[in-house]
Each structure stands twice: as C-alpha cells, then as structure tokens.
Design a protein around this motif. Structure first.
Motif, PDB file in Angstrom:
ATOM      1  N   ARG A 161       1.254  33.468  18.185  1.00  0.00           N
ATOM      2  CA  ARG A 161       0.774  33.940  17.014  1.00  0.00           C
ATOM      3  C   ARG A 161       1.674  34.953  16.495  1.00  0.00           C
ATOM      4  O   ARG A 161       1.760  34.915  15.260  1.00  0.00           O
ATOM      5  N   ALA A 165       3.920  33.121  13.359  1.00  0.00           N
ATOM      6  CA  ALA A 165       3.156  33.414  12.337  1.00  0.00           C
ATOM      7  C   ALA A 165       3.318  32.489  11.054  1.00  0.00           C
ATOM      8  O   ALA A 165       2.444  32.187  10.445  1.00  0.00           O
ATOM      9  N   GLN A 169       0.653  29.902   9.491  1.00  0.00           N
ATOM     10  CA  GLN A 169       0.154  30.158   8.139  1.00  0.00           C
ATOM     11  C   GLN A 169       0.457  28.685   7.328  1.00  0.00           C
ATOM     12  O   GLN A 169      -0.572  28.435   6.567  1.00  0.00           O
ATOM     13  N   GLU A 170       1.558  28.291   7.415  1.00  0.00           N
ATOM     14  CA  GLU A 170       1.746  26.976   6.728  1.00  0.00           C
ATOM     15  C   GLU A 170       1.136  25.992   6.874  1.00  0.00           C
ATOM     16  O   GLU A 170       0.603  25.087   6.125  1.00  0.00           O
ATOM     17  N   GLY A 172      -2.132  26.279   8.098  1.00  0.00           N
ATOM     18  CA  GLY A 172      -3.483  26.987   7.702  1.00  0.00           C
ATOM     19  C   GLY A 172      -4.090  26.863   9.072  1.00  0.00           C
ATOM     20  O   GLY A 172      -5.234  26.722   9.003  1.00  0.00           O
ATOM     21  N   THR A 174      -5.673  29.102  12.347  1.00  0.00           N
ATOM     22  CA  THR A 174      -5.975  30.045  12.781  1.00  0.00           C
ATOM     23  C   THR A 174      -6.347  29.980  14.419  1.00  0.00           C
ATOM     24  O   THR A 174      -7.235  29.453  14.478  1.00  0.00           O
TER      25      THR A 174
END
Ligand code: AMP
Ligand code: MG
Length: 324
Positions: A161, A165, A169-170, A172, A174
């Motif tokens: 994580r 990160a 994020q790229e 999408g 979580t």
C-alpha cells in the motif's frame, strides 16, 4: 503506472510473427507492467518479513526424482538425463520437508510447472508456469502457521500500500483492510451451505481473506496429516481471497512417520516406489512440520484487482496455448 520503454511498430508477416507480436504487446501493456511491479513489491515485502523471523531462503529445485503428485490430473513431463529419470517440479513439498532436516524455518520462491488440463483455462487463476512462495517450519502446528500467514499478509499489504501507492492509484485499486485474525470456516459446513462451488461463492461474498479448515482426507494428497482427534479430516488450511479472487494458499501439517506415510500412499492407490527417494528419507526419520505455499501471480492479481493472473507476468504460459 510504469511507462512502456519502446513504442514499436507492428509488422506481422506470418502466423508465428503474429504470436510473437502478441507476446511483445503483452509485455508493453502498462497494466501488465503494473501487475509485475506489484509482484516484485510483494516478493520483497515477504522476503523482508521472513528474514525478520529468522527464516532461511533456500534455492529452488527444478528437476528431481520425485515431485508433488497433486490431487488433480496434470500431464507428467519427464526428463531423461543419461538414463536418470527426472520430473519437473510441480511444488517443492517434499524438498522443503527434507530441508527442515537442515534448518528449522525455510522458504523458497519456487518456480512450479503444472501442465494443467484444458478445463482450467479461462479461470483467470491458472497458468502453466507460476511461482509459489513455499514455506515450511520444523515442529510447528497448524495454528502457528495460520498466525504467521496472518501477520505476513498484514505486513505485505501495508508495505505494498505504501511503496506501490502510485500504481494502486493508477489501477483504481483500494485494498480492503485486513483483520489481525481471519475468519475460519469448516470445509464441510461451507460445502453444506453453498454446494460444490462453495469456495468461489464464499470468496465473492467476502470482504477480507478467510480460512477454510478441516479439509476431508480424500480431497488432498497423502502427505497432509490426518487429524488424530478427527479421523477422516486433515490438519490442513486454505486461505481464500475476498472479492471473488479464490484460493490464495494451501497448507497444513505433514505426515512424517514412515508407517503413516506408507498407509496414506496405499490408500490413494499409489505405490511407495513412485516416491522412493522421499520414502527412504522418511525411513531415516523426518521431523514433524507444517507449512504452506502462496502463488505469487494470484497474490499480485488480488493486490492490483487485475482481471487475470496473466496480467501479473511478462511471459504468461497459458493452458493449452503457445506462449513465448
Ligand atoms: P496447490 O498446491 O495446488 O494448493 O497450490 C498452491 C498455491 O499455488 C495455490 O494456492 C495457488 O496460489 C498457486 N497455484 C496453484 N496452481 C496454480 C496455477 N496453475 N497457476 C497459478 N497459481 C497456481
Ligand atoms: Mg490448493
């Protein structure tokens, strides 16, 4: 997300060129590159965690006189080398058990080759060639190893994580939070409630990884230890990913006494001669042990929320298909 190093022209001139072209497109795919980077972070985090617990990393075995019989049919490629008959490693199960004669705690990033049947193509979870982080601990019990997995997974997820990160994020993605103690479901209870495809049913409903324990003896291989307090059931455990990603880990305590090993081999309709090298080691004495194996490609897939395990490796060997 990682950028492709080169944008190359596509000039397919024949069927073979098209296949190579497809393979080259695959490794230029930013999603695939993200999957590979997540796997790289996961291996590093696992390795750091295990070194911190005094594990010794042992080198992998690629060819050997004996390998994992598995509980499902795979074709059995053999290599003849000057009259010596070698099998290609399907898992390090026997060698890691033998390795506990040398070290108390061992792990290995082990390349596994399984020529899986065609009905496993398209699951999104099976490759012909994959890597298992295979681990074994002398004198450990199932509970010890389940705790170890829970702590390792928490550590890997939190490290990925933070270190990966931007990639998450790229994509999408979580990652769901993980409790320090994961839910345990008995195999028979799950089967009763959800029928034969209970594993995927439960996986789809789950929000975090969970355990399936007490697996019936006939479902697994001879080396998994029968529970002396619960005959007919094994001191085994599978860890299942949530969100429909399916099995992450299989593990368990091992049969280590020669008499029990011979009995279990015969009960499977196999012969001790097929496992001669391992049986001979057991005759000389094997310590009790417990361990597990976790597929790196499936872990990377889950970490990235990717569509298939093929997106986690540069050169995916697809079932029944040509691959680079
Ligand atoms: P098994 O010994 O079959 O339980 O395999 C151990 C672990 O390796 C599984 O829990 C998966 O994470 C992984 N695995 C098994 N077979 C495959 C495959 N064909 N392709 C990718 N990963 C696999
Ligand atoms: Mg399994």
């Amino acid at each position: 997300m990682a950028q492709a190093a080169h944008a190359a022209a596509r000039v397919p001139t024949s069927a073979i060129d098209e296949r190579i072209d497809g393979a080259l497109q695959h490794l230029r795919n930013p999603k695939v590159q993200a999957g590979v980077v997540l796997g790289s972070h996961a291996r590093r985090a696992m390795s750091e965690f295990l070194h911190g617990r005094d594990f010794v990393e042992i080198p992998p075995v690629i060819v050997a006189p004996v390998t994992d019989p598995l509980n499902h049919p795979v074709s059995d490629p053999r290599v003849d080398y000057y009259g010596h008959d070698f099998q290609l490693t399907r898992s390090m199960i026997f060698h890691k058990q033998l390795a506990t004669l040398a070290f108390e705690k061992v792990f290995c990033f082990s390349p596994n080759l399984r020529f899986e049947p065609l009905d496993r193509s398209g699951t999104g979870r099976h490759l012909v060639e994959f890597t298992q982080m295979d681990l074994e601990v002398r004198d450990a019990g199932r509970d010890d190893i389940m705790r170890l997995v829970e702590e390792m997974l928490t550590s890997v997820v939190s490290t990925v994580r933070s270190r990966a990160a931007p990639i998450l994020q790229e994509l999408g993605r979580t990652l769901p939070p993980i409790s320090s103690r994961l839910r345990r479901v008995r195999y028979e209870d799950a089967q009763k409630e959800f029928g034969p495809s209970f594993e995927l049913e439960l996986s789809r409903r789950a929000k975090e990884p969970f355990w399936i324990i007490d697996i019936p003896l006939l479902e697994r291989e001879f080396y998994d230890r029968e529970d002396p307090k619960h005959p007919g059931f094994l001191l085994d455990m599978d860890l299942i990913y949530p969100e429909g990603y399916g099995e992450a880990i299989s593990g368990g305590e091992r049969e280590h006494e020669l008499g029990r090993i011979l009995e279990r081999i015969r009960a499977k309709g196999q012969t001790p001669d097929e496992f001669r090298w391992y049986v001979e080691a057991a005759r000389q004495g094997l310590p009790p042990s417990c361990g597990f194996g976790i597929g790196i490609e499936r872990l990377s897939r889950w970490l990235g929320g990717l569509r298939t395990v093929e997106e986690t490796t540069l050169f995916p060997k697809r079932i029944g298909a040509w691959s680079l």
